[in-house]
Design a protein around this motif. Structure first.
Motif, PDB file in Angstrom:
ATOM      1  N   PRO A   1       0.871  -1.164   0.080  1.00 58.61           N
ATOM      2  CA  PRO A   1       0.054  -0.070  -0.030  1.00 58.61           C
ATOM      3  C   PRO A   1       0.808   1.288  -0.098  1.00 58.61           C
ATOM      4  O   PRO A   1       1.875   1.260   0.647  1.00 58.61           O
ATOM      5  CB  PRO A   1      -0.698  -0.121   1.460  1.00 58.61           C
TER       6      PRO A   1
ATOM      7  N   PRO B   1      -5.219   1.569   1.002  1.00 55.81           N
ATOM      8  CA  PRO B   1      -5.048   0.661   0.207  1.00 55.81           C
ATOM      9  C   PRO B   1      -5.005   1.118  -1.206  1.00 55.81           C
ATOM     10  O   PRO B   1      -5.847   2.079  -1.525  1.00 55.81           O
ATOM     11  CB  PRO B   1      -6.607   0.095   0.393  1.00 55.81           C
TER      12      PRO B   1
ATOM     13  N   ASP C   1      -8.585   2.064  -3.123  1.00 58.55           N
ATOM     14  CA  ASP C   1      -9.178   3.417  -2.768  1.00 58.55           C
ATOM     15  C   ASP C   1      -8.431   4.588  -3.574  1.00 58.55           C
ATOM     16  O   ASP C   1      -9.161   5.464  -4.086  1.00 58.55           O
ATOM     17  CB  ASP C   1      -8.897   3.715  -1.388  1.00 58.55           C
TER      18      ASP C   1
ATOM     19  N   ARG D   1      -9.128  -7.836  -7.807  1.00 54.84           N
ATOM     20  CA  ARG D   1      -8.032  -7.967  -6.894  1.00 54.84           C
ATOM     21  C   ARG D   1      -6.724  -7.379  -7.305  1.00 54.84           C
ATOM     22  O   ARG D   1      -6.197  -7.704  -8.326  1.00 54.84           O
ATOM     23  CB  ARG D   1      -7.822  -9.538  -6.419  1.00 54.84           C
TER      24      ARG D   1
ATOM     25  N   SER E   1      -6.356  -5.396  -2.139  1.00 58.86           N
ATOM     26  CA  SER E   1      -7.491  -4.568  -2.174  1.00 58.86           C
ATOM     27  C   SER E   1      -8.590  -4.719  -3.114  1.00 58.86           C
ATOM     28  O   SER E   1      -7.955  -5.155  -4.112  1.00 58.86           O
ATOM     29  CB  SER E   1      -7.292  -3.080  -1.797  1.00 58.86           C
ATOM     30  N   ASP E   2      -9.731  -4.407  -3.142  1.00 60.23           N
ATOM     31  CA  ASP E   2     -10.725  -4.923  -4.176  1.00 60.23           C
ATOM     32  C   ASP E   2     -10.941  -3.364  -5.169  1.00 60.23           C
ATOM     33  O   ASP E   2     -11.594  -2.523  -4.355  1.00 60.23           O
ATOM     34  CB  ASP E   2     -12.039  -5.400  -3.641  1.00 60.23           C
TER      35      ASP E   2
END
Length: 646
Positions: A330, A335, A338, A373, A378-379
């Motif tokens: 990150p 993340p 985001d 992913r 994170s998504d």
């Protein structure tokens, strides 16, 4: 007013000698140190070429991938002024575009340094280049030194050779070319520690042909007399390396690419000062952004920051997605999803081609269950939906239907299958893509997206834990959170009804101003973003400021969701703010202390007659409801008719 001397050497020799001069260092290192440089610069580039250069807050230029920089020093009546070290420097974005203007104060007035990116015509197509214009608006002549330095903007660099051919300097054997309006009058060369003191002592010499250094510590100052009102034009290009050919042939080839013709006299080439004027570059950027979102609010600089950020995101926004897809850690404590979501949302209303690139990249990492992913776990499903929404609004959307409709349907189903309340970002992305799905003949998927987004209809859900307390004595304002997180916090503050915290946050965000971007680095000390600035923070900042005027909500656009008391009796205006319902334009006017709202919602694809009209609300009067694609409302119940001073 004194006239410029006829002899250029007289101007150069008239600069007083300043004793004990030390070599200037880039402002990032001077402000933060070698190990923790204070990075703050602006990207330079074109829409076709992307970002390929950067300029710091003092006008120091570095081309992408190069280990050297181009600095500027001014010899005035009192002393030599070094841009990187001057406390009097002021910088701004010209008309809120990626053309940066730096002003240096000298006795008698200012020396103005303007810099922007251009595309030069060459035999192999367009060549990315940087144009610099330095104008003497002071009352007297000065000496100007353009200095090729072994520094990057935030670390040491390398210059091994500088070869002069009239008004063209070849750096590092074809690494780049620097062309001037005219040949330099004098030259000072040496190491990066010796040139500035030598220039200050007046120990310059006639130009030579070649300067070299085996250890890469070469620095060369090319000195020009600059009369009152005169301008020196500079063009910097980093052409592809040539594998063969003599030094002369390389210089001729470089000149031909820069100027578009072979010089009749190689030793005295001339750059046409009217070529690629930066005023025309500014006009071009303004034309590209003519239909961009725009705001006008009582807080100064908001409009400029929103406009400037739109141009910069066009240049380098996709770099954030590139980083997110290749970096498993990150960045800056947030993340990657985001950060991708923030950039994709803003670009969806700015550049369909960029949205297409982002969507294509995210589809490639989408799993069979619909989750996008990223390497950090994170998504980024919301980022995919925002990017797809931008593509679906484009005139050529049908040509990309087969590429994205299936991926969007899987992402919607994935968010639906969790049965959890979507985050506010996810809800907005679902609402944003729904209209495009209807346009492309997918009403069932569109309805599913709306149904999932509606789970977040209650504004109080999923609030950041510091949203209600931010701005209070015991709130989150003093916590060391990144500026990206602060910008994203605006949504939460609005939904928490924390007007004081929101206004304080917005003022802090806007105080950096256009070209005054964050100095944030990640835990490893790397600059945030591929271009040396935090593109995700810039996108989130832009969104935060627009949210203050129009908030995109699944239930309908919210006009002025919160209203700071200091805005009483002041006009507010916004144009083309993107929402799931369409582009919203709004104006706030006042009549005897009563707010009057005028609004227009321009639906995507001109479908106003085919769907239900939007329902609008406003923080000015929570009881008010407006229905329709356009209208006007007197909110006579605003604060029960009381002004903030009552």
């Amino acid at each position: 007013m004194p006239e410029a001397p006829e002899d250029p050497q007289e101007t150069l020799n008239s600069v007083p000698i300043r004793r004990k001069v030390t070599a200037p260092i880039p402002s990032a290192i001077r402000r933060g140190g070698d190990s923790t440089p204070s990075r703050a610069w602006s990207p330079l580039g074109t829409l076709d070429g992307g970002g390929f250069a950067r300029v710091d807050r003092n006008g120091l230029l570095q081309m992408a991938g190069r280990d050297w920089s181009l600095d500027w020093w001014v010899g005035a009546e009192d002393r030599w002024h070094f841009a990187s070290m001057e406390a009097s420097m002021r910088q701004s974005a010209m008309s809120a575009t990626p053309v940066i203007e730096s002003l240096m104060r000298v006795p008698g007035g200012d020396i103005i340094h303007r810099i922007g990116a251009v595309a030069l015509s060459g035999s192999a197509g367009l060549i990315p280049a940087v144009k610099i214009e330095i104008e003497n608006t002071s009352a007297v002549p000065v000496a100007l030194a353009m200095v090729i330095r072994p520094w990057r903007l935030d670390a040491g660099g390398s210059v091994r050779s500088v070869n002069l051919c009239g008004a063209v300097a070849d750096v590092n054997g074809g690494d780049a070319a620097v062309a001037f309006t005219r040949p330099p009058a004098r030259v000072v060369h040496g190491t990066r520690d010796s040139v500035a003191p030598t220039v200050s002592e007046g120990n310059d010499e006639a130009p030579g042909d070649s300067y070299t250094s085996s250890n890469g510590d070469l620095e060369v100052a090319l000195i020009f007399p600059l009369a009152h009102t005169a301008t020196l034009d500079v063009v910097v290009s980093a052409p592809d390396r040539l594998d063969s050919g003599s030094q002369r042939e390389r210089i001729v080839g470089t000149f031909r690419r820069l100027i578009g013709r072979t010089p009749p006299e190689l030793k005295r080439p001339v750059v046409n000062p009217g070529t690629h004027q930066l005023s025309k570059v500014v006009s071009g950027w303004q034309a590209h952004g003519e239909n961009d979102p725009w705001i006008s609010a009582p807080i100064p600089d908001w409009a400029e920051l929103v406009t400037w950020s739109g141009s910069v995101l066009r240049l380098g926004g996709t770099s954030e997605v590139t980083r997110a897809l290749t970096d498993s850690e990150p960045l800056a404590g947030t993340p990657s999803a985001d950060r991708v979501d923030a950039v994709a949302r803003e670009l969806s209303s700015l550049d369909p081609s960029a949205s297409d690139s982002i969507a294509a990249a995210l589809v490639r990492v989408q799993r069979m269950n619909g989750e996008v992913r990223l390497p950090d776990g994170s998504d980024a499903s919301a980022g995919l939906l925002h990017a797809a929404a931008g593509v679906f609004r484009a005139p050529w959307a049908h040509t990309r239907q087969d590429d994205y409709v299936g991926a969007v349907a899987r992402a919607v189903t994935h968010l639906d299958s969790t049965r959890a309340t979507p985050t506010f970002d996810q809800a907005r992305s679902l609402a944003a893509v729904a209209a495009g799905l209807v346009r492309l003949g997918q009403p069932e998927v569109a309805q599913q997206a709306i149904d999932v987004a509606s789970r977040d209809a209650e504004a109080e859900s999923n609030l950041h834990p510091g949203a209600e307390a931010f701005g209070t004595d015991d709130g989150a304002e003093g916590q060391p959170v990144s500026e990206f997180i602060q910008a994203r916090l605006s949504d939460e503050l609005i939904r928490a009804g924390n007007e004081d915290g929101l206004l304080r946050l917005a003022r802090r965000i806007a105080s950096r101003g256009a070209s005054g971007v964050s100095e944030l680095t990640d835990d490893g000390g790397r600059p945030v973003g591929e271009l040396g600035i935090d593109m995700a923070e810039l996108a989130a900042t832009r969104s935060a400021l627009m949210n203050m005027i129009v908030l995109d909500h699944i239930a309908g656009p919210v006009i002025l969701p919160t209203f700071p008391p200091s805005w009483f009796d002041k006009p507010v205006e916004a144009r083309q703010i993107p929402t799931g319902w369409g582009a919203v334009s709004v104006a706030l006017r006042w009549h005897d202390g009563i707010p009057v709202i005028l609004w227009e919602v321009e639906p995507w694809f001109g479908a106003a007659g085919s769907g239900s009209a939007p329902v609008l609300r406003s923080g000015l009067d929570p009881a008010w409801i407006g229905v329709g694609w356009e209208g006007e409302a007197y909110l006579d119940r605003f604060r029960a008719g009381e002004s903030p001073e009552s």
